[in-house]
Design an enzyme around this catalytic site. Structure first.
Site, mmCIF file in Angstrom:
data_model
loop_
_atom_site.group_PDB
_atom_site.id
_atom_site.type_symbol
_atom_site.label_atom_id
_atom_site.label_comp_id
_atom_site.label_asym_id
_atom_site.label_seq_id
_atom_site.Cartn_x
_atom_site.Cartn_y
_atom_site.Cartn_z
ATOM 1 N N TYR A 1 -7.267 -0.912 -8.109
ATOM 2 C CA TYR A 1 -6.340 -0.532 -7.036
ATOM 3 C C TYR A 1 -6.083 -1.717 -6.111
ATOM 4 O O TYR A 1 -4.933 -2.051 -5.796
ATOM 5 C CB TYR A 1 -6.923 0.641 -6.243
ATOM 6 C CG TYR A 1 -6.101 1.032 -5.032
ATOM 7 C CD1 TYR A 1 -5.082 1.976 -5.132
ATOM 8 C CD2 TYR A 1 -6.338 0.455 -3.783
ATOM 9 C CE1 TYR A 1 -4.325 2.322 -4.023
ATOM 10 C CE2 TYR A 1 -5.581 0.796 -2.678
ATOM 11 C CZ TYR A 1 -4.576 1.731 -2.801
ATOM 12 O OH TYR A 1 -3.814 2.072 -1.708
ATOM 13 N N ILE B 1 0.831 -1.197 0.000
ATOM 14 C CA ILE B 1 0.000 0.000 0.000
ATOM 15 C C ILE B 1 0.867 1.250 0.000
ATOM 16 O O ILE B 1 0.626 2.192 -0.778
ATOM 17 C CB ILE B 1 -0.962 -0.008 1.200
ATOM 18 C CG1 ILE B 1 -2.118 -0.979 0.908
ATOM 19 C CG2 ILE B 1 -1.507 1.389 1.497
ATOM 20 C CD1 ILE B 1 -3.163 -1.068 1.982
ATOM 21 N N VAL C 1 2.342 1.561 -3.528
ATOM 22 C CA VAL C 1 1.394 2.036 -4.535
ATOM 23 C C VAL C 1 1.073 3.504 -4.318
ATOM 24 O O VAL C 1 1.000 4.289 -5.280
ATOM 25 C CB VAL C 1 0.100 1.184 -4.491
ATOM 26 C CG1 VAL C 1 -1.014 1.839 -5.303
ATOM 27 C CG2 VAL C 1 0.380 -0.215 -5.025
ATOM 28 N N GLU C 2 0.919 3.910 -3.056
ATOM 29 C CA GLU C 2 0.519 5.279 -2.770
ATOM 30 C C GLU C 2 1.615 6.297 -3.068
ATOM 31 O O GLU C 2 1.354 7.324 -3.700
ATOM 32 C CB GLU C 2 0.097 5.402 -1.294
ATOM 33 C CG GLU C 2 -1.196 4.693 -0.952
ATOM 34 C CD GLU C 2 -2.414 5.362 -1.565
ATOM 35 O OE1 GLU C 2 -2.344 6.540 -1.931
ATOM 36 O OE2 GLU C 2 -3.456 4.687 -1.663
ATOM 37 N N THR C 3 2.840 6.041 -2.601
ATOM 38 C CA THR C 3 3.869 7.092 -2.678
ATOM 39 C C THR C 3 5.254 6.586 -3.060
ATOM 40 O O THR C 3 6.233 7.325 -2.924
ATOM 41 C CB THR C 3 3.995 7.815 -1.325
ATOM 42 O OG1 THR C 3 4.409 6.877 -0.315
ATOM 43 C CG2 THR C 3 2.691 8.476 -0.914
#
Length: 354
Positions: A329, A136, A139-141
């Protein structure tokens, strides 16, 4: 966390198409320029907002107005969040390629090595696997590399007062930002993040940060910007709070019979409400022919010009979609997590053989 799924890339020079109501309203605000470019503190709707949240939370309305006087309308925020006038075709393979690459896999392995003890503790305390937490954040940052450089106060003011399609959501987030700043003893203008107001390594919106963030390093403060320890614990806590089932599966490939009405089952929604008996009656098994053992959702991963992939999404898959409400996602997180888990397993096997 991003409040909407990532949008398809905008096509270059698209033909003129009818715009959505939201797009028209956003364009009208930008074109008119007045109240968007006036000082927010001079606007009656902003003053009313300041008075309302001040009364509700024992804040100083004057301080809120002074903070908002320093916020600026950002048309780039409106541009980025407005859905394209012409939506591109959904493509799982294109979407997947953005997140299942060497940058995120190699970076995830390094991140796991650097924070192995923290990840082990988070998994032990919450039941959320380390690889899912790492995926997570990846994927986010990209493990904190791209946390966003938009001033959050200006971003949320722009969306709360100058983006009618989602103003209600972003007024709540602006309110949460003022409360978060009070709780952390910070200037509301000191936060930076995404064009949607998401913050730090895990991209939590202010309301989620207040509700789910934890001081995982136990130093008396929650820091999503300089150290990922709190982010690791907070991602795990978020997933646990939304119903993560320790040791349970996330997803697996489905096998459909030629008679299966896939569209009708997909339309049942993202929550895993399809009982095993119903799936069996509709000719659906796991990829290796086993009966489905738990309630699931049928996930369709479409790619133009290719066969649609069908997957069974279980409760933990649904929990990932609470982070971002997109099956693409959730599947990207799952597949990245699996790649990281297998990479870690290979490393352990090689270490044992030395």
């Amino acid at each position: 966390m991003i409040p909407t799924p990532p949008l398809p890339a905008r096509p270059s020079s698209p033909p003129r198409q009818p715009r959505t109501l939201g797009g028209l309203l956003a364009a009208l605000v930008i074109a008119l320029g007045t109240p968007a470019h006036a000082s927010y503190a001079e606007r009656e709707d902003v003053r009313a907002f300041a008075a309302e949240i001040a009364s509700r939370h024992a804040l100083d309305a004057g301080e809120i107005e002074r903070a908002l006087a320093g916020a600026r309308h950002d048309p780039e925020v409106i541009r980025l969040i407005t859905p394209p006038a012409r939506k591109g075709a959904r493509s799982w393979q294109t979407y997947r390629a953005r997140f299942l690459d060497r940058t995120r896999i190699d970076g995830g392995m390094r991140f796991w090595h650097e924070h192995a003890d923290t990840l082990e503790r988070a998994e032990r305390e919450t039941g959320v696997p380390a690889e899912v937490i790492v995926a997570i954040i990846g994927v986010e940052t990209i493990y904190g590399r791209n946390t966003g450089n938009f001033e959050t106060l200006s971003t949320l003011a722009t969306l709360a007062f100058d983006y009618p399609p989602r103003a209600e959501l972003f007024r709540r987030e602006l309110e949460a930002l003022f409360l978060l700043a009070r709780e952390q003893g910070r200037d509301p203008a000191s936060y930076y993040g995404s064009f949607a107001g998401a913050l730090g390594y895990p991209q939590f919106l202010p309301s989620s940060m207040r509700a789910y963030a934890v001081d995982f390093d136990r130093n008396g403060a929650i820091d999503f910007e300089g150290d990922p320890v709190d982010a690791i614990g907070s991602v795990a806590n978020y997933l646990r709070a939304h119903g993560w089932q320790a040791g349970a599966p996330v997803a697996e490939r489905a096998r459909l019979s030629p008679a299966t009405d896939a569209a009708g089952l997909v339309a049942a929604g993202i929550e895993p409400t399809l009982a095993p008996a119903l799936l069996a009656d509709n000719g659906i098994t796991t990829a290796d022919g086993r009966p489905v053992a738990a309630a699931a959702t049928l996930v369709d991963l479409e790619t133009p010009g290719a066969d649609t992939e069908y997957w069974l999404g279980y409760r933990n898959f649904y929990v990932i979609t609470r982070y971002n409400r997109s099956s693409f996602y959730a599947m990207s997180v799952f597949e990245l997590a699996e790649a990281l888990r297998l990479g870690r397993l290979v490393e352990e096997i090689r270490a044992e053989r030395r």
